[in-house]
Design a protein around this motif. Sequence first.
Motif, mmCIF file in Angstrom:
data_model
loop_
_atom_site.group_PDB
_atom_site.id
_atom_site.type_symbol
_atom_site.label_atom_id
_atom_site.label_comp_id
_atom_site.label_asym_id
_atom_site.label_seq_id
_atom_site.Cartn_x
_atom_site.Cartn_y
_atom_site.Cartn_z
ATOM 1 N N SER A 23 0.828 -1.225 0.000
ATOM 2 C CA SER A 23 0.000 0.000 0.000
ATOM 3 C C SER A 23 0.852 1.261 0.000
ATOM 4 N N GLU A 24 2.115 1.147 0.433
ATOM 5 C CA GLU A 24 3.023 2.292 0.449
ATOM 6 C C GLU A 24 3.935 2.313 -0.767
ATOM 7 N N GLY A 25 3.729 1.379 -1.686
ATOM 8 C CA GLY A 25 4.566 1.326 -2.890
ATOM 9 C C GLY A 25 5.944 0.757 -2.629
ATOM 10 N N LYS A 26 6.128 0.063 -1.497
ATOM 11 C CA LYS A 26 7.437 -0.474 -1.130
ATOM 12 C C LYS A 26 7.571 -1.962 -1.458
ATOM 13 N N ALA A 27 6.505 -2.555 -1.961
ATOM 14 C CA ALA A 27 6.536 -3.961 -2.351
ATOM 15 C C ALA A 27 5.554 -4.156 -3.500
ATOM 16 N N TYR A 28 5.719 -5.230 -4.231
ATOM 17 C CA TYR A 28 4.883 -5.440 -5.410
ATOM 18 C C TYR A 28 4.794 -6.934 -5.734
ATOM 19 N N PRO A 29 3.755 -7.329 -6.501
ATOM 20 C CA PRO A 29 3.644 -8.732 -6.903
ATOM 21 C C PRO A 29 4.548 -9.030 -8.097
ATOM 22 N N CYS A 30 5.134 -10.210 -8.078
ATOM 23 C CA CYS A 30 5.991 -10.650 -9.192
ATOM 24 C C CYS A 30 5.453 -11.978 -9.708
ATOM 25 N N PHE A 31 5.201 -12.031 -11.014
ATOM 26 C CA PHE A 31 4.612 -13.214 -11.634
ATOM 27 C C PHE A 31 5.625 -14.043 -12.413
ATOM 28 N N CYS A 32 6.910 -13.701 -12.296
ATOM 29 C CA CYS A 32 7.934 -14.412 -13.062
ATOM 30 C C CYS A 32 7.987 -15.884 -12.634
ATOM 31 N N SER A 33 8.020 -16.760 -13.602
ATOM 32 C CA SER A 33 8.106 -18.196 -13.315
ATOM 33 C C SER A 33 9.551 -18.592 -13.040
ATOM 34 N N GLY A 34 9.714 -19.802 -12.525
ATOM 35 C CA GLY A 34 11.059 -20.309 -12.293
ATOM 36 C C GLY A 34 11.863 -20.371 -13.570
ATOM 37 N N LYS A 35 11.200 -20.732 -14.668
ATOM 38 C CA LYS A 35 11.874 -20.810 -15.956
ATOM 39 C C LYS A 35 12.349 -19.428 -16.408
ATOM 40 N N GLN A 36 11.503 -18.424 -16.202
ATOM 41 C CA GLN A 36 11.876 -17.050 -16.587
ATOM 42 C C GLN A 36 13.050 -16.544 -15.749
ATOM 43 N N LEU A 37 13.046 -16.860 -14.456
ATOM 44 C CA LEU A 37 14.139 -16.422 -13.582
ATOM 45 C C LEU A 37 15.452 -17.099 -13.972
ATOM 46 N N THR A 38 15.360 -18.366 -14.342
ATOM 47 C CA THR A 38 16.561 -19.087 -14.794
ATOM 48 C C THR A 38 17.119 -18.452 -16.064
ATOM 49 N N GLU A 39 16.231 -18.073 -16.971
ATOM 50 C CA GLU A 39 16.658 -17.441 -18.211
ATOM 51 C C GLU A 39 17.325 -16.091 -17.940
ATOM 52 N N LYS A 40 16.776 -15.351 -16.973
ATOM 53 C CA LYS A 40 17.389 -14.057 -16.613
ATOM 54 C C LYS A 40 18.823 -14.270 -16.108
ATOM 55 N N ARG A 41 18.995 -15.292 -15.256
ATOM 56 C CA ARG A 41 20.326 -15.565 -14.715
ATOM 57 C C ARG A 41 21.313 -15.907 -15.832
ATOM 58 N N LYS A 42 20.853 -16.675 -16.797
ATOM 59 C CA LYS A 42 21.729 -17.030 -17.927
ATOM 60 C C LYS A 42 22.142 -15.783 -18.688
ATOM 61 N N GLN A 43 21.183 -14.899 -18.940
ATOM 62 C CA GLN A 43 21.486 -13.665 -19.659
ATOM 63 C C GLN A 43 22.458 -12.802 -18.859
ATOM 64 N N GLN A 44 22.221 -12.694 -17.568
ATOM 65 C CA GLN A 44 23.104 -11.873 -16.724
ATOM 66 C C GLN A 44 24.533 -12.400 -16.749
ATOM 67 N N LYS A 45 24.673 -13.722 -16.670
ATOM 68 C CA LYS A 45 26.012 -14.318 -16.694
ATOM 69 C C LYS A 45 26.682 -14.097 -18.045
ATOM 70 N N SER A 46 25.908 -14.220 -19.114
ATOM 71 C CA SER A 46 26.489 -14.025 -20.450
ATOM 72 C C SER A 46 26.949 -12.592 -20.656
ATOM 73 N N LEU A 47 26.299 -11.640 -19.968
ATOM 74 C CA LEU A 47 26.668 -10.227 -20.064
ATOM 75 C C LEU A 47 27.650 -9.816 -18.961
ATOM 76 N N ASN A 48 28.049 -10.819 -18.152
ATOM 77 C CA ASN A 48 28.978 -10.565 -17.046
ATOM 78 C C ASN A 48 28.411 -9.530 -16.060
ATOM 79 N N GLU A 49 27.108 -9.642 -15.808
ATOM 80 C CA GLU A 49 26.446 -8.746 -14.859
ATOM 81 C C GLU A 49 26.066 -9.536 -13.603
ATOM 82 N N ALA A 50 25.885 -8.812 -12.518
ATOM 83 C CA ALA A 50 25.491 -9.453 -11.264
ATOM 84 C C ALA A 50 24.140 -10.133 -11.438
ATOM 85 N N THR A 51 24.017 -11.326 -10.869
ATOM 86 C CA THR A 51 22.753 -12.050 -10.971
ATOM 87 C C THR A 51 21.770 -11.545 -9.926
#
Length: 548
Positions: A134-162
């Motif tokens: 209600s204060e805008g300090k938290a929010y719902p996230c609908f990302c699936s486990g598969k989507q989160l895994t894909e993000k991690r792969k992209q971050q690693k390929s770009l040498n960015e923090a996961t």
Amino acid sequence: MDYQKLADILFPKLKHDCQYYFDKYPKRDLPENAEVLRIAPSPTGFIHLGNLYSALADERIAHQSGGVFFLRIEDTDLKRKVPGAVDAIISSFDYFQIYFDEGAHHQPHEGNYGPYYQRQRAEIYQTFAKRLVSEGKAYPCFCSGKQLTEKRKQQKSLNEATGYYGKWATCRNLSLEEVQVRLENKEKFVIRMRSTGNIENQSIFHDEIKGDITVRENNQDVVIIKTDGIPTYHFAHAVDDTLMQTTIVLRGEEWLGTLPVHLELFKMLGFKLPKYAHTTVLMKIDEKGTKRKLSKRKDPELSLDYYRQLGYHPYAVKLYLMTLLNWNFEQWHLKNPDTHLEEFKFSLDKMGQSGALFDLDKLHNISKTYLAKFSLEEMKDFLKMYVSSQKKDKYDLYFDNEDYLDRILTLGMGLDLRKRRKDYIYGSQILESIDLFYHHNRVDDFSCDNETAKNLLTQFVETYDYNDDNSVWFEKVKELSANNGYASEMKEYRENPENYKGSVADVSEVIRIAITGHRNSPDLWTIMQILGKEESVNRINKTIKEFN
């Protein structure tokens, strides 16, 4: 974005607001400077030495300050929960005489700040999560486990923090309409905190054990409520330790990496930060001479069951752990050997900052010294506790004839000696050492050939008289030695060993092995007096028959 509407959509059935819980759990009525600490194990089925190490520190700080020590069960992860694990946790702490003022399973009632099981507090966590949304300090996230895994792969390929942060936090800016559509489609979601931190920013944080340490800000939108409505450790810690009014969070240094998340969460929630004390890990020197962390897989001594099953006295284990917890305890204990450890002034600033070296030999020395002070009745009580817990089928064997056991323990403890023996270490080792009085098993081999041993034993039985006192008995052994080419006096043997087959000590060893099965034992004459004439002679004759 209408954050209040979003909060109402996400949490439509909550009965209370945050203030309700602040009113329900009022300020504790405690003396000034009293500390409130907790131990919060997970019911995974493995309660380890580190739990006892921390619990002992928690208990000492709380009780010597006139404060409160409580038990909370962190059962948020159902996948790791093991049936019966909570009972095992409580019985382990009971065994080691770690007593709680309130908490899970506390009698006659748990306390005024429960429930003390986190899964039973789900509505409380959701109420505070709703406020953050209600204060805008938290929010719902609908990302699936598969989507989160894909993000991690992209971050690693770009040498960015996961992780889930910045541009990678794709659900961070969903509109109210997008959220409603996803909810209507029954998509699963978690609640994430909306971090405002910058990982480039650093600050100095004071740890009660490690002193001033440098901490980077958190920038991760960590999950605070999982898809099942149950919190993560991070969020449960902030809410529970605030409502339960924990003043010091004492935990292992492996949690230091999460400190930035917790600092931001407390600030975000508007909670007063407790003091943090991060304990060092327990280390050991392995058989290769390498110093390493105690391992659940490699080191059975890490499990508290190890000490219960072998029958270490709980107070002796606590004495040893105190030497690891406060560097000045050992010196204090040497000066005050008969003073209870509760009289020692425990201090966080005297806890080590680097790995505490666990030494089983040192524990054994402390245990020997502690048990050597026992009276006969205290030793029997200790053994009764151990046998009734771990060796129930042997209880009648040892305690049906307590007069017999009294004589055995009097010998083993050296109660009739000017200086007490320090042979006893723990329950199973004590039972093993007195087993020779209940069973005849040859463990050690004779140093001489069988024919020599047979002749010596045959001659010994011919002259053995149960009514002989110790000195007469030994004179007969010396005479037996001389008659068979052994030195009857040790001095003669040391001066001219080439003149003899051996010494009276070697002859005594033959008799000792025949009677006890061992090369080493307490006084042999006394052992034979306890066994009685018939049993002693039978054992020797049995050994002679074995040679035939």
